[in-house]
Design a protein around this motif. Structure first.
Motif, PDB file in Angstrom:
ATOM      1  N   GLU A   3       0.942  -1.280  -0.081  1.00 21.81           N
ATOM      2  CA  GLU A   3      -0.037   0.119  -0.045  1.00 21.81           C
ATOM      3  C   GLU A   3       0.952   1.184  -0.055  1.00 21.81           C
ATOM      4  O   GLU A   3       1.811   1.221   0.510  1.00 21.81           O
ATOM      5  CB  GLU A   3      -0.763   0.021   1.427  1.00 21.81           C
ATOM      6  N   ILE A   4       0.659   2.025  -0.756  1.00 25.21           N
ATOM      7  CA  ILE A   4       1.330   3.476  -1.085  1.00 25.21           C
ATOM      8  C   ILE A   4       0.350   4.373  -0.689  1.00 25.21           C
ATOM      9  O   ILE A   4      -0.560   4.614  -1.291  1.00 25.21           O
ATOM     10  CB  ILE A   4       1.993   3.529  -2.369  1.00 25.21           C
ATOM     11  N   THR A   5       0.670   5.257   0.436  1.00 22.34           N
ATOM     12  CA  THR A   5      -0.184   6.522   0.800  1.00 22.34           C
ATOM     13  C   THR A   5       0.719   7.544   0.877  1.00 22.34           C
ATOM     14  O   THR A   5       1.737   7.638   1.443  1.00 22.34           O
ATOM     15  CB  THR A   5      -1.090   6.077   1.878  1.00 22.34           C
ATOM     16  N   HIS A   6       0.381   8.712   0.159  1.00 17.30           N
ATOM     17  CA  HIS A   6       1.112   9.906   0.567  1.00 17.30           C
ATOM     18  C   HIS A   6       0.255  11.190   0.809  1.00 17.30           C
ATOM     19  O   HIS A   6      -0.695  11.410   0.060  1.00 17.30           O
ATOM     20  CB  HIS A   6       1.956  10.347  -0.933  1.00 17.30           C
ATOM     21  N   ASP A 166      13.873   4.453  -0.556  1.00 20.04           N
ATOM     22  CA  ASP A 166      15.049   4.479   0.467  1.00 20.04           C
ATOM     23  C   ASP A 166      16.367   5.322  -0.116  1.00 20.04           C
ATOM     24  O   ASP A 166      17.265   4.354  -0.435  1.00 20.04           O
ATOM     25  CB  ASP A 166      15.252   3.136   0.947  1.00 20.04           C
ATOM     26  N   PHE A 167      16.271   6.502  -0.683  1.00 21.38           N
ATOM     27  CA  PHE A 167      17.290   6.954  -1.433  1.00 21.38           C
ATOM     28  C   PHE A 167      17.883   8.200  -0.997  1.00 21.38           C
ATOM     29  O   PHE A 167      17.163   8.750  -0.035  1.00 21.38           O
ATOM     30  CB  PHE A 167      17.229   6.996  -2.747  1.00 21.38           C
ATOM     31  N   ALA A 168      19.300   8.523  -1.127  1.00 22.17           N
ATOM     32  CA  ALA A 168      19.647   9.656  -0.541  1.00 22.17           C
ATOM     33  C   ALA A 168      20.812  10.076  -1.581  1.00 22.17           C
ATOM     34  O   ALA A 168      21.780   9.003  -1.676  1.00 22.17           O
ATOM     35  CB  ALA A 168      19.962   9.785   0.982  1.00 22.17           C
ATOM     36  N   PRO A 169      21.135  11.171  -1.966  1.00 18.65           N
ATOM     37  CA  PRO A 169      20.375  12.486  -1.739  1.00 18.65           C
ATOM     38  C   PRO A 169      19.203  12.369  -2.398  1.00 18.65           C
ATOM     39  O   PRO A 169      18.800  11.533  -3.121  1.00 18.65           O
ATOM     40  CB  PRO A 169      21.241  13.558  -2.272  1.00 18.65           C
ATOM     41  N   LYS A 170      18.319  13.695  -2.299  1.00 15.49           N
ATOM     42  CA  LYS A 170      17.013  13.626  -2.731  1.00 15.49           C
ATOM     43  C   LYS A 170      16.862  13.986  -4.095  1.00 15.49           C
ATOM     44  O   LYS A 170      15.820  13.765  -4.836  1.00 15.49           O
ATOM     45  CB  LYS A 170      15.949  14.604  -1.931  1.00 15.49           C
ATOM     46  N   GLU A 171      17.977  14.302  -4.885  1.00 24.52           N
ATOM     47  CA  GLU A 171      17.720  14.697  -6.454  1.00 24.52           C
ATOM     48  C   GLU A 171      17.693  13.449  -6.900  1.00 24.52           C
ATOM     49  O   GLU A 171      18.284  12.587  -6.889  1.00 24.52           O
ATOM     50  CB  GLU A 171      19.031  15.402  -6.671  1.00 24.52           C
ATOM     51  N   ILE A 172      16.448  13.448  -8.024  1.00 24.52           N
ATOM     52  CA  ILE A 172      16.088  12.185  -8.627  1.00 24.52           C
ATOM     53  C   ILE A 172      15.292  12.544  -9.986  1.00 24.52           C
ATOM     54  O   ILE A 172      14.717  13.626  -9.997  1.00 24.52           O
ATOM     55  CB  ILE A 172      15.542  11.108  -7.694  1.00 24.52           C
ATOM     56  N   THR A 191       5.076  12.044  -7.955  1.00 28.83           N
ATOM     57  CA  THR A 191       4.919  12.834  -6.446  1.00 28.83           C
ATOM     58  C   THR A 191       5.923  13.591  -6.012  1.00 28.83           C
ATOM     59  O   THR A 191       7.107  13.519  -6.611  1.00 28.83           O
ATOM     60  CB  THR A 191       4.525  11.768  -5.376  1.00 28.83           C
ATOM     61  N   GLU A 192       5.809  14.419  -4.821  1.00 32.67           N
ATOM     62  CA  GLU A 192       6.690  15.087  -4.440  1.00 32.67           C
ATOM     63  C   GLU A 192       7.690  14.012  -3.870  1.00 32.67           C
ATOM     64  O   GLU A 192       7.321  12.747  -3.446  1.00 32.67           O
ATOM     65  CB  GLU A 192       6.415  15.966  -3.466  1.00 32.67           C
ATOM     66  N   VAL A 193       8.979  14.440  -3.616  1.00 29.80           N
ATOM     67  CA  VAL A 193      10.084  13.627  -2.897  1.00 29.80           C
ATOM     68  C   VAL A 193       9.781  13.706  -1.455  1.00 29.80           C
ATOM     69  O   VAL A 193       9.706  14.630  -0.964  1.00 29.80           O
ATOM     70  CB  VAL A 193      11.289  14.187  -3.396  1.00 29.80           C
ATOM     71  N   MET A 194       9.435  12.453  -0.837  1.00 32.71           N
ATOM     72  CA  MET A 194       9.130  12.556   0.640  1.00 32.71           C
ATOM     73  C   MET A 194      10.117  12.148   1.642  1.00 32.71           C
ATOM     74  O   MET A 194      10.990  11.091   1.424  1.00 32.71           O
ATOM     75  CB  MET A 194       8.052  11.730   1.073  1.00 32.71           C
ATOM     76  N   ALA A 195      10.413  12.704   2.685  1.00 38.24           N
ATOM     77  CA  ALA A 195      11.656  12.324   3.491  1.00 38.24           C
ATOM     78  C   ALA A 195      10.821  11.406   4.826  1.00 38.24           C
ATOM     79  O   ALA A 195      10.047  11.755   5.114  1.00 38.24           O
ATOM     80  CB  ALA A 195      12.262  13.812   4.143  1.00 38.24           C
ATOM     81  N   ASP A 196      11.774  10.817   5.048  1.00 38.60           N
ATOM     82  CA  ASP A 196      11.762   9.749   6.109  1.00 38.60           C
ATOM     83  C   ASP A 196      12.571  10.221   7.524  1.00 38.60           C
ATOM     84  O   ASP A 196      13.848  10.289   7.227  1.00 38.60           O
ATOM     85  CB  ASP A 196      12.016   8.202   6.072  1.00 38.60           C
ATOM     86  N   SER A 197      11.994  10.944   8.379  1.00 42.35           N
ATOM     87  CA  SER A 197      12.779  11.509   9.396  1.00 42.35           C
ATOM     88  C   SER A 197      13.778  10.589  10.343  1.00 42.35           C
ATOM     89  O   SER A 197      14.560  10.966  11.029  1.00 42.35           O
ATOM     90  CB  SER A 197      11.799  12.337  10.471  1.00 42.35           C
ATOM     91  N   GLU A 198      13.382   9.387  10.063  1.00 40.72           N
ATOM     92  CA  GLU A 198      14.037   8.380  10.966  1.00 40.72           C
ATOM     93  C   GLU A 198      15.301   7.992  10.634  1.00 40.72           C
ATOM     94  O   GLU A 198      16.361   7.720  11.417  1.00 40.72           O
ATOM     95  CB  GLU A 198      13.103   7.170  11.572  1.00 40.72           C
ATOM     96  N   ASN A 199      15.405   7.653   9.294  1.00 43.02           N
ATOM     97  CA  ASN A 199      16.793   7.252   8.728  1.00 43.02           C
ATOM     98  C   ASN A 199      17.437   7.980   7.449  1.00 43.02           C
ATOM     99  O   ASN A 199      18.186   7.421   6.875  1.00 43.02           O
ATOM    100  CB  ASN A 199      16.349   5.787   8.177  1.00 43.02           C
ATOM    101  N   LEU A 200      16.770   9.195   7.239  1.00 46.62           N
ATOM    102  CA  LEU A 200      17.279  10.260   6.439  1.00 46.62           C
ATOM    103  C   LEU A 200      17.234   9.892   5.014  1.00 46.62           C
ATOM    104  O   LEU A 200      17.829  10.179   4.257  1.00 46.62           O
ATOM    105  CB  LEU A 200      18.833  10.482   6.639  1.00 46.62           C
ATOM    106  N   PRO A 261       8.976  18.059  -8.649  1.00 48.39           N
ATOM    107  CA  PRO A 261       7.408  17.589  -8.477  1.00 48.39           C
ATOM    108  C   PRO A 261       6.837  18.496  -7.567  1.00 48.39           C
ATOM    109  O   PRO A 261       5.408  18.253  -7.540  1.00 48.39           O
ATOM    110  CB  PRO A 261       7.635  16.219  -7.982  1.00 48.39           C
ATOM    111  N   LYS A 262       7.298  19.615  -7.244  1.00 41.54           N
ATOM    112  CA  LYS A 262       6.472  20.382  -6.355  1.00 41.54           C
ATOM    113  C   LYS A 262       5.558  21.162  -7.172  1.00 41.54           C
ATOM    114  O   LYS A 262       4.361  21.419  -6.548  1.00 41.54           O
ATOM    115  CB  LYS A 262       7.713  21.374  -5.941  1.00 41.54           C
ATOM    116  N   ASP A 263       5.589  21.142  -8.541  1.00 46.06           N
ATOM    117  CA  ASP A 263       4.577  21.851  -9.116  1.00 46.06           C
ATOM    118  C   ASP A 263       3.437  21.137  -9.514  1.00 46.06           C
ATOM    119  O   ASP A 263       2.407  21.423  -9.943  1.00 46.06           O
ATOM    120  CB  ASP A 263       4.954  22.589 -10.355  1.00 46.06           C
ATOM    121  N   LEU A 264       3.508  19.796  -9.188  1.00 49.73           N
ATOM    122  CA  LEU A 264       2.505  18.862  -9.371  1.00 49.73           C
ATOM    123  C   LEU A 264       1.620  18.730  -8.153  1.00 49.73           C
ATOM    124  O   LEU A 264       2.056  18.886  -7.058  1.00 49.73           O
ATOM    125  CB  LEU A 264       2.833  17.454  -9.646  1.00 49.73           C
ATOM    126  N   ASP A 265       0.226  18.474  -8.387  1.00 49.66           N
ATOM    127  CA  ASP A 265      -0.632  18.144  -7.306  1.00 49.66           C
ATOM    128  C   ASP A 265      -0.186  17.025  -6.472  1.00 49.66           C
ATOM    129  O   ASP A 265       0.195  16.061  -6.915  1.00 49.66           O
ATOM    130  CB  ASP A 265      -2.190  17.831  -7.887  1.00 49.66           C
TER     131      ASP A 265
END
Length: 281
Positions: A3-6, A166-172, A191-200, A261-265
């Motif tokens: 399941e993918i939920t954003h 699960d990638f870093a840095p965020k540019e993709i 979608t927007e690139v989403m950060a996971d605060s627990e593991n960067l 992706p910021k310009d996308l809904d």
């Protein structure tokens, strides 16, 4: 089941004398590197920001609140102690944007940042900012999710989903091809690139929706993902219907411009697939 939920954190409050719903939208997490300017976003609706008294502050659990700045009407009213030369605001009233820029962050700027409408004593839920002095890197995992059985049975439209986790840095960047030809970017959504605060780590996904007729007529669809941690900069995940099996190919391509992706809904998406339909690289 996968399941993918954003979703973005959104606060709503009905107020007398204000448009139906006052809404503040802040991303839940942001990860940054020391010395590189950071932008914390705050978008409002249901309010005329040109006359509103707004502010930014930060606070760690159990610690005292630190005021960063206050903005009234069209100008800055005041800065918090020690922040006058460290932060600025970007106001775009036509889009109800009230973003905070930290010019040269340090690890001590790790905190939760709150956008506030002081006119109505209304505060968003905040953005958890993590600032690190270590450049963390990780190669993405890429999954290609095939159309669901329900879509195939309906014979109207089918959706292919490319999940990049699960990638870093965020540019993709993510693109789609059909029979090795690029598909117009207007025909899929990233979608927007989403950060996971627990593991960067960061994650995002892309959805390509096509007619059932197109799906039936064309044998090969591919998701192309570009990231600096891939050995050859780009990795392609392909479903070849003639063989009935997914496959993947590494392409020696120059890393292309990053998708913005910021310009996308913002898309909320939840589907169920058999685990046999999810293949990872």
């Amino acid at each position: 089941l996968l399941e993918i939920t954003h979703s973005l954190i959104v606060d709503r409050l009905s107020l007398t004398g204000v448009q139906a719903d006052l809404v503040l939208t802040q991303p839940p997490y942001l990860i940054g590197k020391t010395g590189q300017a950071l932008r914390l976003t705050c978008e409002s609706s249901g309010l005329d920001t040109t006359v509103a008294h707004m502010s930014w502050y930060r606070q760690l659990p159990g610690k005292q609140q630190e005021n960063l700045l206050e903005y009234e009407g069209s100008s800055i009213k005041s800065f918090g102690s020690g922040f006058e030369n460290r932060v600025i605001v970007i106001r775009e009233d036509s889009q109800n944007i009230f973003d905070l820029i930290i010019k040269c962050p340090t690890v001590h700027d790790t905190s939760t940042y709150y956008c506030q409408i002081k006119t109505h004593d209304y505060v968003g839920r905040g953005t958890v900012l993590t600032v690190t002095d270590v450049m963390y890197t990780k190669q993405p995992s890429v999954y290609l999710l095939l159309p669901s059985a329900e879509e195939m049975a309906a014979q109207q439209f089918v959706t292919l989903t490319c999940l990049v986790k699960d990638f870093a840095p965020k540019e993709i960047f993510v693109q789609w091809t059909v029979n090795d030809q690029l598909i117009d970017a207007n025909k899929y959504r990233n979608t927007e690139v989403m950060a996971d605060s627990e593991n960067l780590n960061y994650s995002m996904y892309s959805m390509l929706t096509i007619s059932a007729d197109e799906w039936n007529r064309r044998p090969s669809y591919s998701c192309v993902v570009g990231h600096e941690m891939f050995p050859l900069k780009t990795r392609t995940r392909t479903v070849n219907k003639s063989s009935g099996k997914p496959s993947f190919v590494n392409l020696a391509l120059v890393l292309m411009d990053t998708v913005n992706p910021k310009d996308l809904d913002t898309v909320a998406y939840s589907r169920e697939h058999s685990l046999s339909h999810a293949s990872t690289l």
